[in-house]
Each structure stands twice: as structure tokens, then as C-alpha cells.
Motif scaffolding. Structure first.
Motif, PDB file in Angstrom:
ATOM      1  N   TYR A 218      -3.193   9.364  -1.528  1.00  0.00           N
ATOM      2  CA  TYR A 218      -2.710   8.869  -2.809  1.00  0.00           C
ATOM      3  C   TYR A 218      -4.023   7.716  -3.580  1.00  0.00           C
ATOM      4  N   PHE A 219      -4.852   8.782  -3.969  1.00  0.00           N
ATOM      5  CA  PHE A 219      -6.062   8.094  -4.567  1.00  0.00           C
ATOM      6  C   PHE A 219      -6.114   8.624  -6.182  1.00  0.00           C
ATOM      7  N   PRO A 220      -6.786   7.893  -6.869  1.00  0.00           N
ATOM      8  CA  PRO A 220      -7.119   8.572  -8.203  1.00  0.00           C
ATOM      9  C   PRO A 220      -8.001   9.677  -8.021  1.00  0.00           C
ATOM     10  N   ALA A 221      -8.428  10.790  -8.938  1.00  0.00           N
ATOM     11  CA  ALA A 221      -8.838  11.821  -8.692  1.00  0.00           C
ATOM     12  C   ALA A 221     -10.295  11.666  -8.305  1.00  0.00           C
ATOM     13  N   ALA A 222     -10.968  10.637  -8.977  1.00  0.00           N
ATOM     14  CA  ALA A 222     -12.513  10.407  -8.751  1.00  0.00           C
ATOM     15  C   ALA A 222     -12.723   9.953  -7.389  1.00  0.00           C
ATOM     16  N   LYS A 231      -9.392  17.136   5.559  1.00  0.00           N
ATOM     17  CA  LYS A 231      -9.267  18.507   5.331  1.00  0.00           C
ATOM     18  C   LYS A 231      -7.736  18.829   5.112  1.00  0.00           C
ATOM     19  N   GLY A 232      -7.482  19.631   3.950  1.00  0.00           N
ATOM     20  CA  GLY A 232      -6.124  19.918   3.892  1.00  0.00           C
ATOM     21  C   GLY A 232      -5.025  18.898   3.002  1.00  0.00           C
ATOM     22  N   ALA A 233      -5.706  17.813   2.792  1.00  0.00           N
ATOM     23  CA  ALA A 233      -4.910  16.595   1.989  1.00  0.00           C
ATOM     24  C   ALA A 233      -4.887  17.073   0.817  1.00  0.00           C
ATOM     25  N   TYR A 234      -3.585  17.038   0.034  1.00  0.00           N
ATOM     26  CA  TYR A 234      -3.359  17.206  -1.247  1.00  0.00           C
ATOM     27  C   TYR A 234      -3.695  15.763  -1.964  1.00  0.00           C
ATOM     28  N   TYR A 258      -1.796   8.553   2.952  1.00  0.00           N
ATOM     29  CA  TYR A 258      -2.768   7.389   3.185  1.00  0.00           C
ATOM     30  C   TYR A 258      -3.410   7.101   1.911  1.00  0.00           C
ATOM     31  N   CYS A 259      -3.841   5.888   1.977  1.00  0.00           N
ATOM     32  CA  CYS A 259      -4.485   4.931   0.617  1.00  0.00           C
ATOM     33  C   CYS A 259      -5.648   4.228   1.224  1.00  0.00           C
ATOM     34  N   TYR A 260      -5.883   2.965   0.653  1.00  0.00           N
ATOM     35  CA  TYR A 260      -7.121   2.322   0.902  1.00  0.00           C
ATOM     36  C   TYR A 260      -6.911   1.432   2.296  1.00  0.00           C
ATOM     37  N   THR A 261      -5.475   0.899   2.192  1.00  0.00           N
ATOM     38  CA  THR A 261      -4.909  -0.126   3.420  1.00  0.00           C
ATOM     39  C   THR A 261      -4.116   0.237   4.396  1.00  0.00           C
ATOM     40  N   GLY A 262      -3.231   1.346   3.920  1.00  0.00           N
ATOM     41  CA  GLY A 262      -2.029   1.487   4.767  1.00  0.00           C
ATOM     42  C   GLY A 262      -0.878   0.620   4.198  1.00  0.00           C
ATOM     43  N   GLN A 263      -1.137  -0.240   3.120  1.00  0.00           N
ATOM     44  CA  GLN A 263      -0.135  -0.910   2.455  1.00  0.00           C
ATOM     45  C   GLN A 263       0.697  -0.349   1.443  1.00  0.00           C
ATOM     46  N   THR A 264       0.126   0.318   0.425  1.00  0.00           N
ATOM     47  CA  THR A 264       0.734   1.052  -0.598  1.00  0.00           C
ATOM     48  C   THR A 264       1.321   2.336   0.210  1.00  0.00           C
TER      49      THR A 264
END
Length: 318
Positions: A218-222, A231-234, A258-264
Motif C-alpha cells: 500500500y504505497f504510492p507508485a514511486a 516478490k509477487g506483491a501488487y 503492508y505499509c511503512y509501519t504496520g499501522q495503516t
């Protein structure tokens, strides 16, 4: 008399057949609980973007939490060793009952903020005004820091990539609560997810066997390509009901966000579980996978524990 008997039997058979046929036809009409639930959630501002809006707080001063009803999810022993003033110790399974006693907006607290965001999301979907304490007690005071020990570099080239995966569309999950309105279905689903407890997975398990999961970064594209990813993560974004991007999540597999901190990701996983997915949050986020990744600096990325994010020195009571 014999003819009368035959006609009576024949009439009874026709009547029974007609009744049975009508009953079967009615029974075949199934309630689409997922459709009812999602329509209700869209109408009542419970799409993911609304749920994620203002879902955490990292107070600038310790008095900023005085206006909150504080629910602390840690064990009784840890709670007794130090807590925020006026906090109430509550087992996860009892959060709905405790929240009903609140006389002001709720702040949920745990060790690291990850369980708390999961709980706060469920409380919000149940109708309570709730947010979580960002970074948990680890961020409140360094005495309780559990983040530092779990910020690691465990990725390898074998399970890490910058490849961009195209989205795939899947059918919706099936929900069966027996309820017939969106409000009733939501209530039952939240209660069931609360009863099941916080659902998570450690990074090492995901990295060891990524094919066992449907993984959503769950990140921005960049950042998806800048950090690299499992590997395999959309990258399913924005992951909403309203635009249909929720259909890019596979209900047939265990869903890891998964995100940066596990909170989002905690908030997202709670929401997905209510919707009928089997969802788990990857603990520690990318902080627990590649904490020394140079893209933290070159990409000017926030939420890196020990750098832009650190423990405060706020007071506690026993």
C-alpha cells in the motif's frame, strides 16, 4: 365414492406440488449480503479513504490526549508497569463493550500502534468516534520502545523486486450472517472480527513464502518501485468500494497488506476482514524489512523509526 376419492387425492397432489414449487422458487432467492453491506458502507462514509482519514494521532504534547477516553490494549502486567493517565485496560475482545461506556471520543493504545489501529478501525465501523495512538506506547515514552528491536533488514534479492504487476480482477467474497440489511450485516461482521482478535503476520514468513499470500503493497507508485517490494506483491490503490478497485483483491487467498509501519495496514486489514476477506497485517511494515534502504533518504520518505519518528518523553503513571 371411488371417483370422489381419486379426485380428492389428485387435488391434494396438485396443491402440494404447487405449494412446494412456489416455496422452492422463493428459497432459491438468496440475499447478496456483500452487495447490501458494501452499499451501506459507501452510503455511510465507511469506504476505505474515509476510514483512513485521521485514524491516528501523534500528540504534540501529552495533554493533547486529555480530551479522549483512553483504551489500553496491552496486558494487565504491562499496563500496571506504566500507563497514560486515566487510561483503562481492556482486552481486545471487549473493546465494543468498553467503547459503549465512553463519554468522549476514544483513543486506542497498544505497544506499537499496530493492534490499536486495527481496533480503532473496527470501533469506527461500529459507530464510535475512535482513533489510535501512533507508534503506541513506544512513541509515548522510550521506556516502552518495541520498535527499535524490530526495525531490521531481512530482504534478499531472491524475494525482492522492482517489477510492476498489473492488477487482476476477482469476484467478491461471500458473506453469510443471516442478516437482511446493510446495517445489521455490518454489525454482525464487526462483532465477528473483534471476536477473532488482531490478525497479523511477521515479515519473515511473507518473505519466505510470498506465493502463500495475496500481497498488497500500500504505497504510492514511486515508493513501490523506489524501495522495491516483496516478490509477487501488487499495488492495489486506492482500494475503494466506490471505484471498484476492491475487486483487485483476491478473496480466495490470505491477504497480506503492508505499509511503512504496520499501522495503516492494520486499519486496512480490519476493513477487509469485515468485508469478508481473510486479511492479515504485516507487522512493522517496511521498517521491519529494509530499514536501511537508501530510498528512505533519496525518496524523502517519512515514518522511518529512529529518524523522523522517535519516542517522546511523556509521563506515565502506575
Amino acid at each position: 365414492m371411488k371417483k370422489f376419492f381419486i379426485y380428492t387425492i389428485l387435488f391434494a397432489f396438485i396443491a402440494t406440488f404447487s405449494f412446494t414449487s412456489c416455496k422452492d422458487e422463493t428459497d432459491d432467492v438468496k440475499v447478496d449480503e456483500y452487495a447490501l453491506l458494501t452499499e451501506y458502507m459507501k452510503t455511510n462514509n465507511m469506504d476505505l479513504d474515509k476510514l483512513l482519514s485521521g485514524f491516528v494521532t501523534f500528540p504534540a504534547a501529552e495533554t493533547d490526549v486529555d480530551s479522549r477516553y483512553i483504551i489500553d490494549l496491552r496486558t494487565a502486567a504491562d499496563f500496571a508497569n506504566g500507563r497514560i493517565k486515566n487510561a483503562i485496560n481492556v482486552e481486545f475482545k471487549n473493546i465494543l463493550t468498553e467503547a459503549a461506556k465512553a463519554t468522549k471520543p476514544i483513543l486506542v493504545v497498544c505497544y506499537t500502534g499496530q493492534t490499536a489501529t486495527y481496533a480503532a478501525a473496527l470501533l469506527r465501523m461500529y459507530g464510535f468516534d475512535a482513533i489510535s495512538l501512533k507508534w503506541g506506547m513506544s512513541g509515548w515514552n522510550a521506556t516502552y520502545d518495541k520498535w527499535t528491536a524490530n526495525c531490521k533488514d531481512i530482504k534478499t534479492d531472491a524475494n525482492w523486486t522492482t517489477d510492476v504487476l498489473a492488477s487482476v480482477t476477482f469476484a467478491a467474497p461471500k458473506i453469510t450472517t443471516g442478516a437482511t440489511t446493510g446495517a445489521e450485516i455490518l454489525k454482525k461482521r464487526v462483532e465477528a472480527v473483534v471476536a477473532a482478535g488482531f490478525k497479523s503476520v511477521v515479515p519473515a514468513d511473507v518473505l519466505a513464502s510470498p506465493s502463500n499470500y495475496f500481497i498488497n503493497n500500500y504505497f504510492p507508485a514511486a515508493h513501490y518501485t523506489g524501495f522495491g517490494h516483496v516478490k509477487g506483491a501488487y499495488r492495489v490503490q486506492p482500494l475503494l468500494l466506490t471505484d471498484g478497485s476492491i475487486s483487485n483483491i483476491d478473496p480466495a487467498k490470505k491477504v497480506v497488506t503492508y505499509c511503512y509501519t504496520g499501522q495503516t495496514s492494520g486499519c486496512i486489514s480490519a476493513w477487509l476482514n469485515v468485508l469478508g476477506y481473510d486479511a492479515v497485517s504485516m507487522l512493522w511494515g517496511i521498517n521491519g524489512i529494509t530499514h536501511s534502504n537508501p530510498f528512505w533518504t533519496t525518496g524523502n520518505v517519512l515514518n522511518r523509526w529512529g529518524f523522523d519518528s522517535k519516542s517522546k518523553a511523556y509521563s506515565t503513571v502506575k
